[in-house]
Design a protein around this motif. Structure first.
Motif, PDB file in Angstrom:
ATOM      1  N   PHE A   1     -28.080 -12.200  64.588  1.00  0.00           N
ATOM      2  CA  PHE A   1     -28.830 -11.237  65.388  1.00  0.00           C
ATOM      3  C   PHE A   1     -28.924  -9.912  64.653  1.00  0.00           C
ATOM      4  CE2 PHE A   1     -26.702 -14.247  68.162  1.00  0.00           C
ATOM      5  CZ  PHE A   1     -27.693 -14.623  69.045  1.00  0.00           C
ATOM      6  N   ILE A   2     -29.805  -9.053  65.154  1.00  0.00           N
ATOM      7  CA  ILE A   2     -29.878  -7.683  64.652  1.00  0.00           C
ATOM      8  C   ILE A   2     -30.330  -6.782  65.799  1.00  0.00           C
ATOM      9  CG2 ILE A   2     -32.284  -7.848  63.829  1.00  0.00           C
ATOM     10  CD1 ILE A   2     -31.347  -6.132  61.370  1.00  0.00           C
ATOM     11  N   HIS A   3     -29.764  -5.580  65.864  1.00  0.00           N
ATOM     12  CA  HIS A   3     -30.152  -4.626  66.888  1.00  0.00           C
ATOM     13  C   HIS A   3     -31.506  -4.019  66.517  1.00  0.00           C
ATOM     14  CE1 HIS A   3     -29.949  -0.949  69.390  1.00  0.00           C
ATOM     15  NE2 HIS A   3     -29.174  -1.678  70.168  1.00  0.00           N
ATOM     16  N   HIS A   4     -32.328  -3.736  67.523  1.00  0.00           N
ATOM     17  CA  HIS A   4     -33.681  -3.241  67.236  1.00  0.00           C
ATOM     18  C   HIS A   4     -33.648  -1.925  66.471  1.00  0.00           C
ATOM     19  CE1 HIS A   4     -34.358  -0.132  70.603  1.00  0.00           C
ATOM     20  NE2 HIS A   4     -33.119  -0.535  70.764  1.00  0.00           N
ATOM     21  N   GLU A   5     -32.670  -1.073  66.712  1.00  0.00           N
ATOM     22  CA  GLU A   5     -32.577   0.181  65.963  1.00  0.00           C
ATOM     23  C   GLU A   5     -32.170  -0.081  64.515  1.00  0.00           C
ATOM     24  OE1 GLU A   5     -30.129   3.054  67.876  1.00  0.00           O
ATOM     25  OE2 GLU A   5     -31.356   3.124  69.700  1.00  0.00           O
ATOM     26  N   GLU A   6     -31.297  -1.046  64.308  1.00  0.00           N
ATOM     27  CA  GLU A   6     -30.878  -1.380  62.946  1.00  0.00           C
ATOM     28  C   GLU A   6     -32.046  -1.963  62.147  1.00  0.00           C
ATOM     29  OE1 GLU A   6     -26.938  -3.011  60.796  1.00  0.00           O
ATOM     30  OE2 GLU A   6     -27.568  -4.188  62.543  1.00  0.00           O
ATOM     31  N   LEU A   7     -32.875  -2.770  62.800  1.00  0.00           N
ATOM     32  CA  LEU A   7     -34.031  -3.325  62.107  1.00  0.00           C
ATOM     33  C   LEU A   7     -35.021  -2.220  61.749  1.00  0.00           C
ATOM     34  CD1 LEU A   7     -35.569  -5.664  60.949  1.00  0.00           C
ATOM     35  CD2 LEU A   7     -36.439  -6.189  63.239  1.00  0.00           C
TER      36      LEU A   7
END
Length: 312
Positions: free
Chosen positions: A208-214
């Motif tokens: 997974f990845i957090h939307h802010e991290e992406l």
């Protein structure tokens, strides 16, 4: 300061990317069909990217240092963009997906379960392209999402009019109501109401990845000089039960499971096949990822708050 064009950029991490680019002092142009206006200070070109003549007309004499393409789903779209932006940009970054590695959608090299999948498992330079498939058909495209992304990457890789990079994103979570797929909400609502969650008997981990991290990674990628595919995922794969356990801890209620056979439809993120990505290349290039379990409880809390606001 760079001149950066974002295709899409009207919602979720694309919208956040535009804000990040502005905050970093870049000159930003957004291209989309006009459903949502961009922030103040952003140039907005309202045009359908599928209409090549209209796109070229809208671009006029503009040139860019970087194009970040958030909404390319087919080789036809990629070919149009490759022609339209040839000679207009030195670098093109396409947002791609973990789904390119799904062994259920293509014959791919086998990777042992537990071994993170590297970028070279799907090489766009050699991937076959079929422009004559019914890519314009919504149902066909939805059923062939992964293949559309693979072929789009292949078209850009061979275009040669600019340096090309494909950011293959893990499953994106966070943002509450902004998370428009509703996959995390599926878990918060089912566990809150005591409803069954369908899982495979031997569910395998995913990433997974957090939307802010992406958004942060895409900002970094826009300013970097690497080419080719790049996996983007937070550290720490999770299987569906670990995901549900994190949700349950925030709610204070145990999840209820219903086991389904391999190959049967299950809840989101329950996979009976292995394709969890490796983020080693991005790390070696200098991007530092967070840990999934550090941000996931907050994402769950956002989803619960969004659900409560909707109910009110």
């Amino acid at each position: 300061m760079k001149r950066i064009c974002v295709i899409g950029g009207s919602r979720y991490f694309g919208k956040l990317l535009v804000e990040r680019l502005l905050g970093a002092g870049h000159q930003v142009t957004v291209i989309n069909r006009g459903s949502t206006p961009p922030p103040a200070g952003v140039e907005h070109l309202v045009v359908d990217r599928d209409d090549e003549a209209a796109l070229v007309t809208a671009l006029g004499v503009r040139t860019f240092d970087v194009v970040v393409d958030q909404v390319c789903y087919t080789p036809v779209q990629a070919a149009i963009a490759a022609r339209a932006f040839a000679g207009r940009t030195r670098r093109y970054v396409m947002t791609s997906t973990i789904e390119v590695y799904d062994p259920a959608t293509a014959a791919l090299p086998t990777v042992p379960a537990g071994t993170p999948v590297p970028e070279q498992n799907v090489d766009p330079a050699g991937w076959p392209v079929a422009m004559d498939l019914p890519w314009q058909d919504t149902a066909y495209l939805e059923a062939h999402y992964a293949e559309g992304k693979r072929q789009a990457e292949a078209v850009f890789t061979r275009a040669g009019g600019f340096a090309f990079a494909a950011v293959r994103s893990a499953h994106v979570l966070g943002g509450g109501a902004q998370e428009f797929t509703g996959r995390l909400a599926h878990y918060t609502e089912h566990i809150r109401r005591g409803e069954e969650i369908a899982v495979h008997a031997k569910a395998l981990p995913t990433v997974f990845i957090h939307h802010e991290e992406l958004a942060d990674l895409l900002l970094w990628a826009a300013g970097a000089d690497f080419s080719g595919p790049l996996n983007a995922c937070s550290d720490g794969p999770l299987d569906v039960r670990a995901l549900a356990a994190t949700v349950a801890a925030e709610i204070g209620r145990e999840p209820v499971y219903r086991v389904v056979a391999a190959g049967e439809t299950a809840s989101p993120f329950s996979f009976d096949r292995h394709y969890a990505m490796s983020n080693t290349r991005a790390r070696e290039l200098g991007f530092a990822f967070s840990r999934t379990l550090d941000w996931l409880p907050g994402a769950v809390a956002e989803a619960l708050a969004a659900s409560a606001a909707t109910a009110a």
